[in-house]
Design a protein around this motif. Structure first.
Motif, mmCIF file in Angstrom:
data_model
loop_
_atom_site.group_PDB
_atom_site.id
_atom_site.type_symbol
_atom_site.label_atom_id
_atom_site.label_comp_id
_atom_site.label_asym_id
_atom_site.label_seq_id
_atom_site.Cartn_x
_atom_site.Cartn_y
_atom_site.Cartn_z
ATOM 1 N N THR A 77 18.954 17.713 53.451
ATOM 2 C CA THR A 77 19.050 17.823 52.001
ATOM 3 C C THR A 77 18.085 18.882 51.485
ATOM 4 O O THR A 77 16.934 18.943 51.888
ATOM 5 N N PRO A 115 15.921 20.856 48.484
ATOM 6 C CA PRO A 115 15.325 20.546 47.178
ATOM 7 C C PRO A 115 16.150 21.168 46.058
ATOM 8 O O PRO A 115 16.809 22.187 46.257
ATOM 9 N N ALA A 116 16.134 20.517 44.895
ATOM 10 C CA ALA A 116 16.819 21.080 43.725
ATOM 11 C C ALA A 116 16.122 22.396 43.390
ATOM 12 O O ALA A 116 14.899 22.441 43.264
ATOM 13 N N ASP A 156 16.970 24.483 40.804
ATOM 14 C CA ASP A 156 17.233 24.962 39.447
ATOM 15 C C ASP A 156 16.259 24.351 38.434
ATOM 16 O O ASP A 156 16.486 24.419 37.238
ATOM 17 N N LEU A 157 15.188 23.727 38.920
ATOM 18 C CA LEU A 157 14.273 23.042 37.997
ATOM 19 C C LEU A 157 13.228 24.016 37.456
ATOM 20 O O LEU A 157 12.817 24.939 38.154
ATOM 21 N N PRO A 158 12.790 23.788 36.209
ATOM 22 C CA PRO A 158 11.714 24.635 35.698
ATOM 23 C C PRO A 158 10.462 24.457 36.555
ATOM 24 O O PRO A 158 10.124 23.338 36.922
ATOM 25 N N LEU A 159 9.809 25.544 36.889
ATOM 26 C CA LEU A 159 8.609 25.470 37.716
ATOM 27 C C LEU A 159 7.476 24.841 36.919
ATOM 28 O O LEU A 159 7.482 24.853 35.695
ATOM 29 N N ARG A 160 6.516 24.283 37.650
ATOM 30 C CA ARG A 160 5.339 23.726 36.997
ATOM 31 C C ARG A 160 4.102 24.359 37.640
ATOM 32 O O ARG A 160 3.413 23.743 38.437
ATOM 33 N N PRO A 161 3.849 25.630 37.321
ATOM 34 C CA PRO A 161 2.683 26.293 37.906
ATOM 35 C C PRO A 161 1.414 25.796 37.231
ATOM 36 O O PRO A 161 1.465 25.255 36.124
ATOM 37 N N PRO A 162 0.268 25.970 37.898
ATOM 38 C CA PRO A 162 -0.991 25.625 37.225
ATOM 39 C C PRO A 162 -1.170 26.517 36.003
ATOM 40 O O PRO A 162 -0.634 27.624 35.945
#
Lengths: 589, 191
Positions: free
Chosen positions: A326, A328-329, A331-337
Motif C-alpha cells: 500500500t 501512502p496518500a 495528495d495530502l497537504p504537507l505539514r513542514p516545520p
C-alpha cells in the motif's frame, strides 16, 4: 536497575559511571541531549562551548590535566573541530578522551549526510559504533580504556536512530573519577615540525597495534548461524539486518576503525554469500574489497543515500519486503516545520519577503524563512556562513556595478559560534552588507540551550552575559541598532535605512524565543464583519490562521488554542479586522 | 513472540513523545524488550511527527516499517491519513477528531481536505474517531489529549492496563497526576 533511555542518555550516564571528569560540546541534532543529560545527572562538570572546536580543545586541555574528557557534537560539528582533531591524533592523550560524533543519515535535521567514519580513517584513530543504548553505555567505558591504553583520542559515533531511540540499559559498576597529573612533555604535546615527524611515525605504529587489538577484541563479534548468508555490519545497520535475517551469520563490528582483517577473512571464508550492510558510505566494503575478498551484496544494492531499514536489507539480498504494498496518500497537504505561533522571526521575514532582497541565511530556526510563502532566503551553507557569504556577494556586486546590498540573517548562538569572524572580516575589508542578528536569547532549533548571550550556564545558574551590541561595535561596526521585529513598520524602516546606508550595518532583535521562555500573550481576534477575505494576513505564515466558510472569499479565523498574540497578522490587515488585546507575559522556565 | 508495533502520529507540540514514553516505560515494567524512536529537531516546529514503539521478547530495529503496525494512534485526522499505510492488514486505528491546519493550509497554499474521515473509513473500516480534546478538557486540561489517546488503546495492548496506569502516575507525580489519570481513564472509556 534497568532503565529505558536513549543512546544519548546512555552515553551521558556511562560518562558519569566511567570516571568522566570534564565534558564540553556544542548543541546539534542528534547529539544535543548527551551534554544536557550530563548536566541533569549533575555529578560531573560540563559546559556548553561556543563551538565544537572550542569544545574539543577544552576537552584536550582536560585530558592533559589528567581528567577523562568527552566532547559532543553532531557530524558537521566535527568539521569545525577537525583542525584540533587532526593534530590531537599526533599528540595522543594524557587521560582518556572521547569525541562523540552524531551522524544524521536521512538528514532528519541536518544540511548534509556526511559519514563520520571517514574521519576515523582520516585521523587514523579508533572509532566505536554502538548498535543500541546498551552498547552506547558500554562503549563509553571501552572507549576510555582504549584511549588510555593506546594513547589516542577515540571517536564514538552514533546515528540519529542510536542517539534518539530508546532501549533498555543495565548500568555497570561505577569507576570512581580520579584526576592524574598535568602532563608536561614537550616532544609529545608541542607539535613543532620536528616533534610532529616523530609523532607521525607513532600514529602509524599505533594503528597497527589497534589493528591487532581489533582482531582479538570482543567489540567485534561473530554470530555464526546459517552460513548461507554472512553479513558484515555495525551500528544501527546491524539491527536492521538482524530484523531482516535473524537466522543469517553476522560479523558485528563494534570497533569500526581500524578493521580486523583476519577476522573478516575467516568470516568470509565460512559463509556462502557475503553481504556488507552499512548506511551512507562504502567504508567497510571498499576496505574489504581492497583485501581481495569478494563482496556479493553491498553498495550496488544498498543506496549511498538515506537510511537503511530491514526491507532495504531484505530486498538487497533478494528476499521480498514484508511491508505492505500500500502506498501512502500522496495528495495530502504537507505539514513542514514552521515558525512557532508568536515567534519573532515571522515579523522579520514578512518584511524581507516584501522587500525582495537577497538573503544570505544561516543554521537555526530562521532557516525556515526559506520556505513558502515567506521564501526569503537564498543561500544557507553552514554555521556562520551567512555573514561571510553576504560579504563575498557584496564585493562581487560592487565589481559588477550592481547596487543591491545583500542581507545576512543569523541567530545569537550561531553568531557566537562562527559569525563573529565573518563580521570581523566584513569590518576589516570594508564590506557592504546588512546583517540582522536575531538574538532570541537561546539556541532555538536544538530545543533551547544556553549560550554566551543567554546569561545562564548549561546547569541553569547565572553566567556572564555578553552584550551583543557592544560586541558588534568592538569589531569596528559603527552602525548597529536594536529593532523589534513584532513591529513591522519600524522593522521595515530600519531595514530600508540599513540598505541605503553604505558599509556594514547591523540590526539586533532581542525578542526572546517564545518556546524557550514560554511567552504568552493575549489572543488576536478577528471581526467577521470587517474581514473581507483578502488573505493579506496569511502572508504571515502562521498555523493559527485558517479560512472559515465556503464561497469565493472565505473569511479568516484564528484558532485560540494555537494563537500566541504576537500581532504580526494584525499588521498585515488593511481593514482593521484583527485586534490584539493588551497585556501578556513571559516567564523563564 | 513477534514484536508488537505501535505508531503514534501527530503534530509537533501535541505530546506525541510523552505518549510514546508512557508506552515504552509500561513495556519495560512488564519485563518485555522495547525500543522507542522518534525524530527530534526540525519536526518539533509544528511539523508532522511520527513515533514508533516496538514491544516483544527481543526487539532489534527501533523502526516500524509501513504495513506492519498493529496499532496506529493519531492525534490529528490528516496525520492519521498520512500514516495510514503503516498499518498492517487488520491493524487498529484510533484518531483524535480535532483538526490542526498545516502551515501550508494556514498560508493559503493548500486546502485541508474535506473528506479525511471518509477516506480513513474507506481504507480502514474499523477506525475509531474520538473527541480527545473534549475528554481532556473534562479531565481538567486540554493538553492531556496525549493521555486520552493512550487510554483509548489500552485494551488492545499486550500490556496490562494497571501497569500503564502505574507508569502514568509515576511519570506525572506532582505534575498534574490526577488530570492525567482522569484523561487516561476517560480515553479508556471511549473504547
Amino acid at each position: 536497575m534497568k532503565k529505558i533511555i536513549s543512546g544519548n542518555e546512555a552515553i551521558a550516564l556511562s560518562f558519569e559511571d566511567s570516571g568522566g571528569v570534564f565534558a564540553s560540546g556544542y548543541p546539534g541534532t542528534p547529539s544535543t541531549e548527551t551534554l544536557e543529560e550530563v548536566a541533569r545527572l549533575g555529578n560531573v562538570y560540563c559546559e556548553w562551548a561556543p563551538n565544537e572546536k572550542v569544545g574539543l580543545e577544552s576537552a584536550i586541555g582536560a585530558s592533559l590535566a589528567g581528567g577523562r574528557a568527552l566532547a559532543t557534537m553532531k557530524h558537521v560539528g566535527v568539521n569545525v573541530a577537525a583542525d584540533a582533531l587532526m593534530t590531537l591524533t599526533y599528540t595522543g592523550v594524557n587521560a582518556g578522551l572521547i569525541l562523540m560524533a552524531a551522524d544524521d543519515p536521512g538528514m532528519h535535521s541536518s544540511q548534509n549526510e556526511q559519514d563520520s567514519r571517514n574521519y576515523a580513517k582520516f585521523a587514523k584513530i579508533p572509532m566505536l559504533d554502538p548498535a543500541d543504548s546498551q552498547e552506547a553505555y558500554d562503549y563509553v567505558r571501552a572507549g576510555f580504556e582504549i584511549s588510555e591504553r593506546f594513547d589516542t583520542p577515540v571517536m564514538l559515533r552514533t546515528t540519529t536512530r542510536i542517539s534518539h531511540a530508546k532501549g533498555i540499559v543495565e548500568q555497570k559498576g561505577k569507576v570512581e573519577p580520579k584526576v592524574g597529573d598535568l602532563a608536561k612533555d614537550v616532544p609529545k604535546y608541542v607539535m613543532l615540525p620536528n616533534f610532529g615527524k616523530i609523532k607521525h611515525i607513532a600514529v602509524e605504529e599505533r594503528l597497527l597495534k589497534l589493528q591487532a587489538f581489533a582482531e582479538e577484541s570482543p567489540l567485534n563479534r561473530v554470530e555464526m548461524n546459517d552460513p548461507e548468508l554472512g553479513i558484515i555490519t555495525s551500528g544501527i545497520s546491524y539491527q536492521h539486518a538482524k530484523e531482516a535475517f535473524p537466522q543469517a551469520s553476522f560479523l558485528k563490528l563494534g570497533l569500526v576503525h581500524p578493521l580486523p582483517e583476519q577476522k573478516i577473512r575467516d568470516f568470509a571464508s565460512k559463509v556462502g554469500r557475503l553481504m556488507v550492510v552499512e548506511e551512507m558510505d562504502a567504508i567497510f566494503e571498499e576496505q574489504i574489497r581492497a583485501l581481495g575478498i569478494r563482496v556479493d551484496i553491498g553498495k550496488d544494492r544498498i543506496s549511498l543515500c538515506g537510511e537503511v531499514c530491514a526491507d532495504i536489507v531484505r530486498e538487497a539480498a533478494g528476499a521480498p519486503a514484508t511491508s505492505a504494498k500500500t502506498q501512502p496518500a500522496n495528495d495530502l497537504p504537507l505539514r513542514p516545520p514552521t515558525f512557532c505561533p508568536g515567534c519573532a522571526h515571522r515579523g522579520l521575514y514578512s518584511i524581507l519577503s516584501k522587500l525582495k532582497v537577497f538573503v544570505s541565511g544561516d543554521i537555526g530556526c530562521y532557516t525556515l524563512g526559506a520556505l513558502p510563502p515567506l521564501s526569503a532566503m537564498h543561500t544557507c551553507i553552514c554555521m556562520g556562513a551567512s555573514i561571510s557569504a553576504a560579504h563575498g556577494i557584496a564585493k562581487v556586486n560592487e565589481i559588477a556595478g550592481r547596487t543591491e546590498k545583500p542581507v545576512a540573517v543569523i541567530g545569537d548562538s550561531t553568531f557566537f559560534h562562527s559569525g563573529i569572524t565573518g563580521l570581523l572580516s566584513m569590518s576589516y575589508n570594508a564590506g557592504n552588507a546588512l546583517v540582522i542578528i536575531m538574538d532570541n536569547r537561546t539556541t532555538g532549533m536544538t530545543g533551547g540551550q544556553e549560550n554566551p548571550g543567554s546569561g545562564r550556564l548549561i546547569q541553569g545558574n547565572p553566567a556572564k552575559e555578553v552584550d551583543m551590541v557592544s560586541l558588534v561595535k568592538v569589531l569596528g561596526i559603527e552602525n548597529v541598532y536594536e529593532i523589534n521585529s513584532y513591529n513591522l513598520k519600524e522593522t521595515e524602516d530600519a531595514i530600508r535605512r540599513g540598505l541605503e546606508t553604505p558599509g556594514p550595518y547591523v540590526l539586533v532583535d532581542k525578542n526572546p524565543c517564545i518556546l524557550r521562555y514560554r511567552v504568552k500573550k493575549p489572543l488576536v481576534q478577528v471581526s467577521a464583519d470587517k474581514c473581507t477575505g483578502c488573505r493579506a494576513c496569511l502572508k504571515a505564515s502562521c498555523v493559527a490562521l485558517g479560512l472559515q466558510g465556503s464561497g469565493d472569499k472565505p473569511k479568516v479565523a484564528i484558532d485560540p488554542n494555537i494563537c500566541n498574540g504576537c500581532g504580526v497578522c494584525t499588521q498585515h490587515c488593511k481593514f482593521d479586522a484583527m485586534t490584539v488585546a493588551s497585556g501578556g507575559s513571559h516567564e523563564s522556565i | 513472540m513477534k514484536a508488537f508495533n505501535i505508531v503514534i502520529a501527530g503534530v509537533g507540540g501535541q505530546g506525541v513523545l510523552m505518549a510514546s514514553k508512557v508506552l515504552a516505560e509500561s513495556a519495560l515494567a512488564s519485563r518485555m524488550d522495547v525500543k522507542q524512536n522518534e525524530v527530534h529537531g526540525m519536526a518539533q516546529r509544528g511539523g508532522s511527527v511520527i513515533s514508533f514503539v516496538r514491544i516483544g521478547a527481543k526487539v532489534h530495529s527501533p523502526v516500524v516499517l509501513p504495513g506492519t503496525a498493529d496499532i496506529l494512534i493519531s492525534f490529528e485526522p490528516l496525520e492519521a491519513l498520512r500514516y495510514l499505510h503503516y498499518l498492517k492488514p487488520g491493524g487498529k486505528l484510533v484518531y483524535n477528531k480535532a483538526c490542526i491546519n498545516p502551515s501550508t493550509v494556514a498560508a493559503g497554499l493548500a486546502t485541508y481536505p474535506g473528506d479525511v474521515p471518509q477516506r480513513i473509513a474507506a481504507a480502514c473500516p474499523g477506525a475509531r474517531a474520538i473527541d480527545a480534546l473534549q475528554v481532556a478538557q473534562q479531565a481538567g486540561n486540554a493538553k492531556a489529549v496525549n493521555m486520552v489517546m493512550v487510554g483509548s488503546v489500552m485494551k488492545g495492548l499486550p500490556i496490562d492496563a494497571e501497569v500503564v496506569e502505574g507508569v502514568v502516575r509515576e511519570i506525572s507525580r506532582g505534575k498534574g497526576e490526577e488530570v492525567n489519570m482522569a484523561a487516561l481513564r476517560g480515553g479508556a472509556a471511549t473504547a
